[in-house]
Design an enzyme around this catalytic site. Structure first.
Site, PDB file in Angstrom:
ATOM      1  N   LYS A 243       8.094   3.602   1.926  1.00  0.00           N
ATOM      2  CA  LYS A 243       6.782   2.968   1.918  1.00  0.00           C
ATOM      3  C   LYS A 243       6.445   2.373   0.560  1.00  0.00           C
ATOM      4  CE  LYS A 243       4.329   5.481   5.571  1.00  0.00           C
ATOM      5  NZ  LYS A 243       3.150   6.337   5.852  1.00  0.00           N
TER       6      LYS A 243
ATOM      7  N   TRP B  82       0.138  10.287  -1.579  1.00  0.00           N
ATOM      8  CA  TRP B  82      -0.177   8.924  -1.162  1.00  0.00           C
ATOM      9  C   TRP B  82       0.230   8.627   0.285  1.00  0.00           C
ATOM     10  CZ3 TRP B  82       2.412  10.551  -5.498  1.00  0.00           C
ATOM     11  CH2 TRP B  82       1.693  10.482  -6.697  1.00  0.00           C
ATOM     12  N   ASP B  83       0.655   9.643   1.032  1.00  0.00           N
ATOM     13  CA  ASP B  83       1.185   9.432   2.376  1.00  0.00           C
ATOM     14  C   ASP B  83       2.409   8.520   2.331  1.00  0.00           C
ATOM     15  OD1 ASP B  83       1.462   9.629   5.115  1.00  0.00           O
ATOM     16  OD2 ASP B  83      -0.087   8.166   5.582  1.00  0.00           O
ATOM     17  N   TYR B  84       3.232   8.710   1.297  1.00  0.00           N
ATOM     18  CA  TYR B  84       4.478   7.968   1.180  1.00  0.00           C
ATOM     19  C   TYR B  84       5.611   8.747   1.853  1.00  0.00           C
ATOM     20  CZ  TYR B  84       2.625   4.606  -2.291  1.00  0.00           C
ATOM     21  OH  TYR B  84       1.935   3.607  -2.940  1.00  0.00           O
ATOM     22  N   ASP B  85       5.354   9.249   3.075  1.00  0.00           N
ATOM     23  CA  ASP B  85       6.430   9.917   3.793  1.00  0.00           C
ATOM     24  C   ASP B  85       7.566   8.923   4.046  1.00  0.00           C
ATOM     25  OD1 ASP B  85       4.949   8.400   5.569  1.00  0.00           O
ATOM     26  OD2 ASP B  85       4.348  10.080   6.810  1.00  0.00           O
TER      27      ASP B  85
END
Length: 832
Positions: free
Chosen positions: A535, A507-510
């Site tokens: 995030k 989810w691009d939850y870096d």
């Protein structure tokens, strides 16, 4: 008997009702077929019937419309309660159309008798019919107004409370540092964004005014700049000077009390860089002093000659300008072509003794897949007594053939490499030999790290390996370190502990923000803590000695079906202290009117959505919170005296749709918006089985499909792990079709600042304001209009004139569409 032919006005009203009814009927059938609400279908049918009655000049049209308006009011309150903005989206068209139907020229056209002449009896009958027909609809509209007024008096999204005024100081706010200084991005290496200065208080903050205003002259330069060209800098304050960097990589020194420019240095970055971002969030400062041992690790040269690629040699062969023979102190500037330059803060000249006589470090040393611009440090480096520690951004979602996300430590005085931690080879941290390269495509750290020298650890927030939305091919080490906080030993670079915030991140939850280090009193014990904002909305509170949760973290079930060929984690870690929003429902959909709300409901039903951590899919998945993040790189501000945090949660849903790739050359998602020049083809994911379409979940009118508020300020008790107060924050003045200051609560990008005087400051909201808040209650105390978007983190310092200054950078943000500027503004109370 009535006229058989309606007049022009009545025809217009009939056509309006028919058009609106037909649109709702068609959309309502679609929504009902998807399993959604039948309200729109039924409303469309009724409006079509009303249009027929109007055309036939039947007074019963108003009675039927009154019934529809009453049903709409009841349905709206049933769905959303007394929540004004969701009510408004459901009631606005119905209310306005009701007013038009109540207009005298409408009602008289429906009630005047055929051949009515002017005799007194006919006129009396017409007047009686006129009054009788209006009463039901007028009554419903009055009730609607009453319900709306009641909704204005309620605050369903507000939490009221008060943080403690002061705890015993467990964490000395400044150590040996002068209270009026700001020598690091987060003021100290602990990343608290807290200043002990207390001249500005809740009682006098309304007296703040502009003390000086400086223009850098650096603005976006056309199509050759990436969309995300941003002025996100937080200045440093050392002695009587401020130091800041600009998007196009200039370094500037200003007089701290007057704002006058003292010197400027142009880093002369290489041209035609493959840039996803063009920004500089800040500089780093080394104050000199006696050298500390660097751990005795083998070192290597970091000169300008790079054997791996001629492109990298070009990136560091740029003329570096005047040279300073001796630098007792140094400023470190990361550049967009992959260098770290050391400057003398006295005169802005390059430090000759750094980088083997070049004054710079070449970050492309030993890197694979060299493409200048596809890797550089967008954030300030960590500085200790003996080291500078550097991460960097790797292009997201362009290809599977990117460079490495390696973390490196260099000698702070010479620029020689001391150790490197490569997550693809995590157990070997000694510098690489000639000809060797780091692991390609490995997780990177683009944000800001924190450091605790007393414990001997640097705390690194990690992203994941590209592409973000496809993880089937990730290695074991990539799975372990992606989207994690990693504690590295300062002496050796080896991993001391790792805490993963998302398992198998799709989810691009870096981890986007600098960890905040603060000593907390939890369960009767003093805990050296690390607070990490994420995030997805978690605030993880960890023991920074061990990485173990200091506040409870539980594994909770997550959606289980992944795209074919990939997999998902069946559970995800959730903190006791969480800003995770409620799950979206069809009733959560919003819009300016019934029509675009209907469009949002249809799209909601078409997308895959099973709550947080719904995996991306070829069907299209609703990701909420989206990759914009509840928290992003601005992070939070921690008050060590109150044992509390000032936070800025934001809520925006995004759509993630996987697009199957048949080859590694075709542009599947760029379409007619292919990148100009050398700019990267974002989201194409060359080399992966899928490209990805990523976009915010918006209505046809371009406003969020989810109901507001979209942004808040919130105060958190870190000892108890609870949200004490939470208020919607910001207006749509600069982001709506009508520039009206509706206080709906808007997102922010850029961090907050907290002071010892009990006042917090924030400039990052997407309306162009800097605001001050009471830290104890969250009450907004003051605001000032900015000339551009303020997407940066403010800072504060004490001037030579004895006044406390608040400095805000206002330069706008390309991705958010806020107004571009080049402004640096200082505020202070009037002199005595």
């Amino acid at each position: 008997m009535q006229h058989t032919r309606p007049g022009p006005w009545l025809i217009a009203m009939a056509v309006l009702c028919f058009g609106l009814g037909l649109a709702l009927l068609i959309g309502g059938v679609w929504l009902a077929a998807l399993g959604g609400s039948w309200f729109y279908l039924c409303t469309g049918m009724v409006l079509v019937a009303i249009s027929v009655l109007l055309y036939r000049r039947k007074a019963s049209a108003l009675w039927l419309y009154a019934a529809l308006a009453l049903a709409t009011l009841a349905w709206s309150v049933w769905e959303v309660g007394l929540d004004w903005w969701p009510l408004a989206a459901r009631l606005d068209l119905v209310f306005v159309l009701g007013l038009l139907l109540l207009a005298p020229w409408t009602v008289r056209s429906l009630t005047r008798e055929h051949g009515g002449g002017s005799d007194e009896t006919t006129q009396q009958r017409n007047q009686a019919a006129y009054r009788r027909v209006r009463i039901p609809l007028a009554s419903v509209l009055v009730v609607t107004i009453g319900v709306c007024i009641a909704s204005w008096l309620t605050q369903p999204h507000t939490i009221e409370g008060r943080l403690p005024d002061r705890h015993a100081v467990l964490d000395a706010p400044g150590g040996s540092m002068t209270a009026g200084e700001w020598p690091a991005y987060g003021r100290t290496g602990k990343g608290q964004r807290f200043s002990p200065l207390a001249q500005i208080t809740p009682d006098n903050v309304r007296g703040l005014d502009i003390a000086w205003h400086y223009h850098t002259g650096d603005v976006k330069r056309g199509k050759s700049d990436p969309e995300e060209t941003t002025f996100e800098a937080t200045p440093l304050k050392i002695g009587e000077r401020l130091f800041l960097c600009t998007p196009h990589q200039s370094v500037i020194a200003l007089d701290a009390s007057s704002g006058d420019e003292i010197w400027r240095y142009d880093t002369q970055v290489a041209k035609d860089l493959t840039l996803q971002h063009l920004t500089c969030r800040g500089l780093s400062y080394f104050g000199g002093g006696p050298a500390a041992p660097s751990g005795g690790a083998e070192t290597m040269s970091s000169g300008t000659d790079v054997p791996t690629a001629s492109a990298a040699r070009h990136a560091t062969a740029a003329r570096i300008g005047p040279v300073s023979d001796r630098c007792d102190a140094m400023l470190f500037m990361p550049t967009a072509d992959g260098r770290i330059i050391a400057l003398n803060p006295d005169d802005g000249k390059v430090c000759k003794d750094f980088g083997g006589g070049t004054g710079q470090i070449n970050l492309w040393e030993h890197m694979p897949n060299v493409k200048p611009g596809s890797y550089y440090s967008t954030s300030p480096v960590v500085v200790t007594r003996s080291l500078i520690i550097v991460g960097g951004t790797v292009l997201d979602n362009v290809s599977t053939h990117e460079t490495s996300g390696v973390i490196r430590a260099f000698d702070v005085r010479t620029g020689e490499l001391v150790w490197n931690w490569d997550s693809g080879n995590p157990d070997s941290t000694r510098p690489l030999g000639e000809g060797a390269t780091y692991t390609a495509n490995s997780p990177n750290s683009w944000s800001i790290s924190s450091v605790d020298e007393s414990l001997g650890m640097v705390y690194v927030p990690m992203g994941n390996a590209p592409p973000d939305q496809w993880g089937a091919d990730r290695s074991e080490s990539e799975e372990k370190y992606s989207s994690s906080v990693v504690a590295l030993d300062l002496e050796t670079g080896r991993v001391r502990w790792v805490f993963q915030t998302v398992h198998h991140d799709l989810w691009d939850y870096d981890v986007p923000s600098q960890p905040s280090l603060v000593d907390l009193k939890i369960g009767g014990k003093t805990v050296p803590a690390l607070v990490q904002a994420t995030k997805q909305g978690e605030l993880y509170v960890l023991d920074r000695r061990t990485g173990k949760p200091a506040l409870p973290v539980t594994e909770q079930p997550a959606p289980s079906r992944s795209q074919q060929g990939d997999h998902v984690s069946l559970t995800q870690p959730v903190s006791k202290l969480s800003f995770n929003p409620p799950k979206l429902t069809e009733a959560s959909m919003w819009g300016a009117t019934l029509l675009d709300q209907l469009a949002c409901r249809i799209e909601f039903k078409r997308l895959r959505y099973e709550g947080r951590y719904t995996p991306p899919s070829t069907r299209g998945s609703l990701i909420y919170p989206g990759n914009f993040g509840v928290f992003n790189w601005g992070g939070i501000a921690v008050d060590p005296q109150r044992q509390a945090a000032f936070t800025t949660p934001a809520y925006l849903a995004f759509v993630s749709r996987l697009v199957p790739r048949k080859d590694d050359k075709t542009f599947y998602v760029q379409g007619n918006k292919r990148p100009f020049g050398s700019l990267p083809a974002l989201n194409e994911n060359f080399g992966a089985p899928y490209a990805v379409q990523l976009y915010p979940f918006l209505s046809p009118l371009g406003i969020p499909c989810q109901a507001p508020p979209w942004g808040y300020v919130a105060g958190v008790d870190l000892n108890e792990g609870r949200i004490v107060w939470m208020h919607k924050n910001g207006t749509v003045r600069d982001s709506s079709m009508l520039p009206l200051p509706f206080r709906m609560g808007v997102p922010s990008l850029g961090g907050p600042l907290v002071t010892g005087g009990g006042v917090a400051f924030l400039s990052g909201t997407i309306d162009n304001y800097v605001r001050a808040y009471d830290m104890a209650t969250g009450e907004q105390l003051w605001e000032s209009r900015l000339p551009a978007g303020g997407q940066a983190t403010p800072m504060t310092y004490m001037g030579s004139d004895g006044r406390q200054y608040i400095v805000v950078v206002a330069g706008g943000h390309g991705s958010l569409g806020t107004k571009v500027g080049d402004d640096v503004i200082a505020y202070a109370l009037p002199p005595d």
